[in-house]
Scaffold this active site. Structure first.
Site, short mmCIF file in Angstrom:
data_model
loop_
_atom_site.label_atom_id
_atom_site.label_comp_id
_atom_site.label_asym_id
_atom_site.label_seq_id
_atom_site.Cartn_x
_atom_site.Cartn_y
_atom_site.Cartn_z
N ASN A 47 48.11 31.84 37.34
CA ASN A 47 46.67 32.25 37.21
C ASN A 47 46.00 31.34 36.47
O ASN A 47 46.16 31.61 35.41
CB ASN A 47 46.97 33.93 36.84
CG ASN A 47 45.32 34.46 36.80
OD1 ASN A 47 44.47 33.57 36.97
ND2 ASN A 47 45.29 35.41 36.41
N LYS B 260 43.07 31.68 35.86
CA LYS B 260 41.85 32.05 35.49
C LYS B 260 40.47 31.46 35.57
O LYS B 260 40.61 30.37 36.38
CB LYS B 260 42.19 32.66 34.18
CG LYS B 260 43.31 33.49 33.91
CD LYS B 260 43.34 34.44 32.62
CE LYS B 260 44.88 34.88 32.43
NZ LYS B 260 45.01 35.73 31.54
N HIS C 112 44.23 43.00 38.91
CA HIS C 112 44.60 42.32 37.44
C HIS C 112 43.81 42.97 36.28
O HIS C 112 42.50 43.46 36.25
CB HIS C 112 44.10 40.78 37.31
CG HIS C 112 44.51 39.94 36.26
ND1 HIS C 112 43.96 40.09 34.86
CD2 HIS C 112 45.66 39.20 36.20
CE1 HIS C 112 44.82 39.54 34.07
NE2 HIS C 112 45.76 38.62 34.86
N GLU D 98 42.19 42.01 33.79
CA GLU D 98 40.89 41.50 33.24
C GLU D 98 39.84 41.95 34.28
O GLU D 98 38.86 42.38 33.73
CB GLU D 98 40.99 40.01 33.26
CG GLU D 98 41.69 39.65 31.83
CD GLU D 98 42.44 38.19 31.82
OE1 GLU D 98 42.16 37.38 33.12
OE2 GLU D 98 43.43 38.05 31.07
N GLU E 232 52.30 43.88 34.27
CA GLU E 232 51.58 43.05 33.27
C GLU E 232 50.91 44.18 32.30
O GLU E 232 49.96 44.64 32.25
CB GLU E 232 50.51 42.48 33.92
CG GLU E 232 50.80 41.44 34.66
CD GLU E 232 49.74 40.09 34.80
OE1 GLU E 232 50.38 38.99 34.67
OE2 GLU E 232 48.76 40.47 35.01
N GLY F 295 48.01 37.36 27.29
CA GLY F 295 47.14 36.50 26.54
C GLY F 295 47.54 36.53 25.13
O GLY F 295 46.55 36.01 24.22
N SER G 294 52.25 36.82 28.65
CA SER G 294 52.82 35.68 27.63
C SER G 294 54.18 35.05 28.03
O SER G 294 55.04 34.71 27.05
CB SER G 294 52.82 36.32 26.31
OG SER G 294 51.52 36.63 26.02
#
Ligand code: PEP
Length: 249
Positions: free
Chosen positions: A9, A11, A95, A97, A166, A172, A211
């Site tokens: 991904n 992003k 996701h 985010e 996730e 991240g 990560s």
């Protein structure tokens, strides 16, 4: 045998020249045989360019987002039929985010999930708990709520889809779930899906994301219910991404 997968991904990263360089490097480096499906998910605007560079090789493209309508007055949005025009076989939905920064709720995530499936695109449904939820002992409850929001009494809804666990606290941050923590939740997810449809659960590709890098991927991917990874930061470095792909047995 379950399909293995490593998906990158990207992003909202990369100017055009960086995208060209990264894609060319990946194409050159991934010239070995692997059991894994390898997918990259560039920003929308670069999908045609990435496809052109990759050609018909083993790396496939996916999209990071979709709007759950075929067409219409939805300024700034992209639909599943448009993504199909550009051979996107996969789309991320749910996701963290998007759930957090764009306030996408479970109902909207479910709409996206079914919209892409209706168009023959495979959704990669992301689920995961925040640190506070984990510390309160709510991890399984949160994951179950996120997963069951898409099932809507449809006992075949987990056919032709991928689920990525996730943990939000690992995305991240450089903090990875331990292999045991990740396996425990993957097993829990497979069990939940089995309650809906046992054969779909056995075939369901379950990814770990948070990560993942070349150092921790092998241990994670060796766990019985982890079929690969959804990779953010490390997917922007071709050599690192390739190291992760090589960790698929
Ligand atoms: C992600 O955004 O899906 C992700 C897993 O990111 P990272 O690998 O950077 O934690």
């Amino acid at each position: 045998m379950r399909q293995k997968m490593v998906a990158g991904n990207w992003k909202m990263n990369g100017q055009m020249q960086e995208v060209i360089q990264l894609t060319n490097e990946l194409k050159e480096l991934i010239s070995f045989n692997t059991q894994a499906r390898i997918v990259v998910m560039p920003p929308f605007i670069y999908i045609p360019l990435v496809n052109e560079i990759l050609g018909t090789g083993i790396i496939e493209t996916g999209a990071q987002n979709v709007y759950p309508k075929d067409a219409g007055a939805y300024t700034g949005e992209i639909s599943a039929p448009m993504l199909k025009n550009y051979n996107c076989r996969y789309v991320l939905v749910g996701h963290s985010e998007r759930r957090h920064y764009f306030h996408e709720d479970e109902n909207f995530v479910a709409q996206k999930f079914h919209h892409v499936k209706d168009h023959g695109i495979i959704p990669i449904l992301c689920v995961g708990e925040t640190l506070i939820e984990r510390e309160k002992g709510q991890t399984e409850q949160i994951i179950a709520k996120q997963l069951l929001a898409v099932s809507q009494n449809d006992n075949q809804c987990f056919r032709d889809c991928i689920v990525a666990y996730e943990p939000v606290w690992a995305i991240g941050t450089g903090k990875t779930a331990t292999t045991e923590q990740a396996q425990e939740i993957h097993q829990f997810i497979r069990g939940l899906v089995a309650d809906i449809n046992n054969s779909d659960a056995e075939r369901l590709t379950l990814l770990y994301g948070g990560s993942v890098n070349g150092n921790n991927a092998r241990a994670l991917f060796s766990m019985p219910d982890i079929d690969g990874g959804l990779v953010g930061g490390a997917s922007l470095n071709a050599k690192e991404f390739v190291e992760i792909v090589k960790c698929i047995n």
